[in-house]
Scaffold this motif. Structure first.
Motif, mmCIF file in Angstrom:
data_model
loop_
_atom_site.group_PDB
_atom_site.id
_atom_site.type_symbol
_atom_site.label_atom_id
_atom_site.label_comp_id
_atom_site.label_asym_id
_atom_site.label_seq_id
_atom_site.Cartn_x
_atom_site.Cartn_y
_atom_site.Cartn_z
ATOM 1 N N GLY A 15 -1.057 6.388 -15.817
ATOM 2 C CA GLY A 15 -0.105 5.470 -16.684
ATOM 3 C C GLY A 15 0.224 6.027 -18.021
ATOM 4 N N VAL A 16 0.157 7.392 -18.472
ATOM 5 C CA VAL A 16 0.621 7.896 -19.595
ATOM 6 C C VAL A 16 1.843 7.298 -20.219
ATOM 7 C CG1 VAL A 16 1.166 10.061 -20.970
ATOM 8 C CG2 VAL A 16 -0.785 9.839 -19.751
ATOM 9 N N LYS A 17 2.924 7.380 -19.376
ATOM 10 C CA LYS A 17 4.152 7.021 -19.977
ATOM 11 C C LYS A 17 4.127 5.063 -20.280
ATOM 12 C CE LYS A 17 8.686 6.869 -20.362
ATOM 13 N NZ LYS A 17 8.959 6.198 -21.676
ATOM 14 N N THR A 18 3.462 4.586 -19.368
ATOM 15 C CA THR A 18 3.211 3.116 -19.690
ATOM 16 C C THR A 18 2.637 3.037 -20.822
ATOM 17 O OG1 THR A 18 3.618 2.824 -17.441
ATOM 18 C CG2 THR A 18 2.805 0.877 -18.756
ATOM 19 N N LEU A 19 1.531 3.648 -21.176
ATOM 20 C CA LEU A 19 0.387 3.486 -22.100
ATOM 21 C C LEU A 19 0.979 3.854 -23.538
ATOM 22 C CD1 LEU A 19 -3.083 4.516 -20.565
ATOM 23 C CD2 LEU A 19 -2.219 2.043 -21.230
ATOM 24 N N GLN A 26 -4.006 -0.765 -26.909
ATOM 25 C CA GLN A 26 -3.913 -0.686 -25.623
ATOM 26 C C GLN A 26 -4.107 0.829 -25.223
ATOM 27 O OE1 GLN A 26 -3.730 -2.769 -22.866
ATOM 28 N NE2 GLN A 26 -3.778 -4.377 -24.551
ATOM 29 N N ARG A 27 -3.498 1.779 -26.063
ATOM 30 C CA ARG A 27 -3.521 3.283 -25.847
ATOM 31 C C ARG A 27 -4.821 3.810 -26.042
ATOM 32 N NH1 ARG A 27 0.709 5.756 -29.692
ATOM 33 N NH2 ARG A 27 0.646 3.738 -30.734
ATOM 34 N N ARG A 28 -5.968 2.966 -26.236
ATOM 35 C CA ARG A 28 -7.178 3.490 -26.496
ATOM 36 C C ARG A 28 -7.682 3.874 -25.222
ATOM 37 N NH1 ARG A 28 -11.979 -0.779 -26.684
ATOM 38 N NH2 ARG A 28 -10.469 -1.485 -25.260
ATOM 39 N N LYS A 29 -7.411 3.594 -24.124
ATOM 40 C CA LYS A 29 -7.646 4.077 -22.750
ATOM 41 C C LYS A 29 -7.390 5.552 -22.570
ATOM 42 C CE LYS A 29 -6.957 -0.231 -20.114
ATOM 43 N NZ LYS A 29 -6.375 -0.953 -19.440
ATOM 44 N N LEU A 30 -6.415 5.863 -23.341
ATOM 45 C CA LEU A 30 -5.794 7.672 -23.377
ATOM 46 C C LEU A 30 -6.931 8.117 -24.025
ATOM 47 C CD1 LEU A 30 -2.075 7.468 -23.923
ATOM 48 C CD2 LEU A 30 -3.290 8.078 -21.662
ATOM 49 N N SER A 68 -9.109 20.445 -19.978
ATOM 50 C CA SER A 68 -9.008 20.409 -21.450
ATOM 51 C C SER A 68 -7.546 20.399 -21.822
ATOM 52 C CB SER A 68 -9.463 21.825 -22.081
ATOM 53 O OG SER A 68 -10.971 22.151 -21.905
ATOM 54 N N ALA A 69 -6.535 21.111 -21.152
ATOM 55 C CA ALA A 69 -5.270 20.786 -21.408
ATOM 56 C C ALA A 69 -4.788 19.454 -21.219
ATOM 57 C CB ALA A 69 -4.490 21.809 -20.547
ATOM 58 N N ALA A 70 -5.489 18.830 -19.976
ATOM 59 C CA ALA A 70 -5.124 17.239 -19.820
ATOM 60 C C ALA A 70 -5.619 16.341 -20.891
ATOM 61 C CB ALA A 70 -5.550 16.936 -18.388
ATOM 62 N N ALA A 71 -6.935 16.764 -21.251
ATOM 63 C CA ALA A 71 -7.389 15.949 -22.456
ATOM 64 C C ALA A 71 -6.316 16.157 -23.673
ATOM 65 C CB ALA A 71 -8.833 16.398 -22.672
ATOM 66 N N GLN A 72 -5.942 17.287 -23.884
ATOM 67 C CA GLN A 72 -5.081 17.419 -25.129
ATOM 68 C C GLN A 72 -3.735 16.583 -24.796
ATOM 69 O OE1 GLN A 72 -5.831 18.810 -28.090
ATOM 70 N NE2 GLN A 72 -3.641 18.095 -28.589
ATOM 71 N N LEU A 73 -3.018 16.540 -23.837
ATOM 72 C CA LEU A 73 -1.809 15.988 -23.532
ATOM 73 C C LEU A 73 -2.349 14.124 -23.776
ATOM 74 C CD1 LEU A 73 -0.715 17.572 -20.316
ATOM 75 C CD2 LEU A 73 0.228 17.598 -22.605
ATOM 76 N N CYS A 74 -3.296 13.919 -23.511
ATOM 77 C CA CYS A 74 -3.775 12.441 -23.795
ATOM 78 C C CYS A 74 -3.817 12.323 -25.343
ATOM 79 C CB CYS A 74 -5.173 12.074 -23.077
ATOM 80 S SG CYS A 74 -5.081 12.143 -21.263
ATOM 81 N N ARG A 75 -4.471 13.070 -25.931
ATOM 82 C CA ARG A 75 -4.334 12.950 -27.269
ATOM 83 C C ARG A 75 -3.220 13.261 -28.080
ATOM 84 N NH1 ARG A 75 -9.241 15.739 -26.397
ATOM 85 N NH2 ARG A 75 -8.528 17.660 -26.969
ATOM 86 N N THR A 77 -0.532 12.145 -26.718
ATOM 87 C CA THR A 77 0.377 11.023 -26.475
ATOM 88 C C THR A 77 -0.229 9.807 -27.388
ATOM 89 O OG1 THR A 77 0.574 11.633 -24.192
ATOM 90 C CG2 THR A 77 0.863 9.187 -24.673
ATOM 91 N N LEU A 78 -1.474 9.890 -27.737
ATOM 92 C CA LEU A 78 -2.005 8.875 -28.788
ATOM 93 C C LEU A 78 -1.348 9.071 -30.041
ATOM 94 C CD1 LEU A 78 -5.919 8.703 -28.000
ATOM 95 C CD2 LEU A 78 -4.023 6.909 -28.206
ATOM 96 N N GLU A 79 -1.135 10.165 -30.456
ATOM 97 C CA GLU A 79 -0.577 10.702 -31.675
ATOM 98 C C GLU A 79 0.855 10.423 -31.800
ATOM 99 O OE1 GLU A 79 -1.752 14.637 -32.365
ATOM 100 O OE2 GLU A 79 -4.011 14.031 -32.591
#
Length: 80
Positions: A15-19, A26-30, A68-75, A77-79
């Motif tokens: 749900g990255v796009k939605t989050l 709500q984005r805390r899940k990322l 690690s790359a997926a984690a960076q993408l999540c971070r 998106t948060l920023e």
């Protein structure tokens, strides 16, 4: 090892796009997903160095790098 990837982490990544369009609370899940992915990547990388087969070692390292790359993408998106 992969049982560390929870359903919540998978849902957050799916749900990255939605989050990304949601309020920060709500984005805390990322962020939680990023932490879980980082932990899993670290665990896999630490196990990889113990493998005697170079191909298995390289495969495990590649998986750890991908997580690690997926984690960076999540971070990222948060920023955003």
């Amino acid at each position: 090892m992969y049982d560390t990837v929870t359903t919540e982490m998978i849902d957050a990544i799916d749900g990255v796009k939605t989050l990304a369009d949601q309020p920060p609370t709500q984005r805390r899940k990322l962020g939680e997903a990023a932490l879980g992915l980082d932990r899993l990547a670290t665990e896999i990388a630490s196990q990889a160095v113990k493998l005697s087969d170079p191909m298995l070692r390289q495969s495990a390292t590649t998986v750890a790098d991908g997580l690690s790359a997926a984690a960076q993408l999540c971070r990222s998106t948060l920023e955003a």
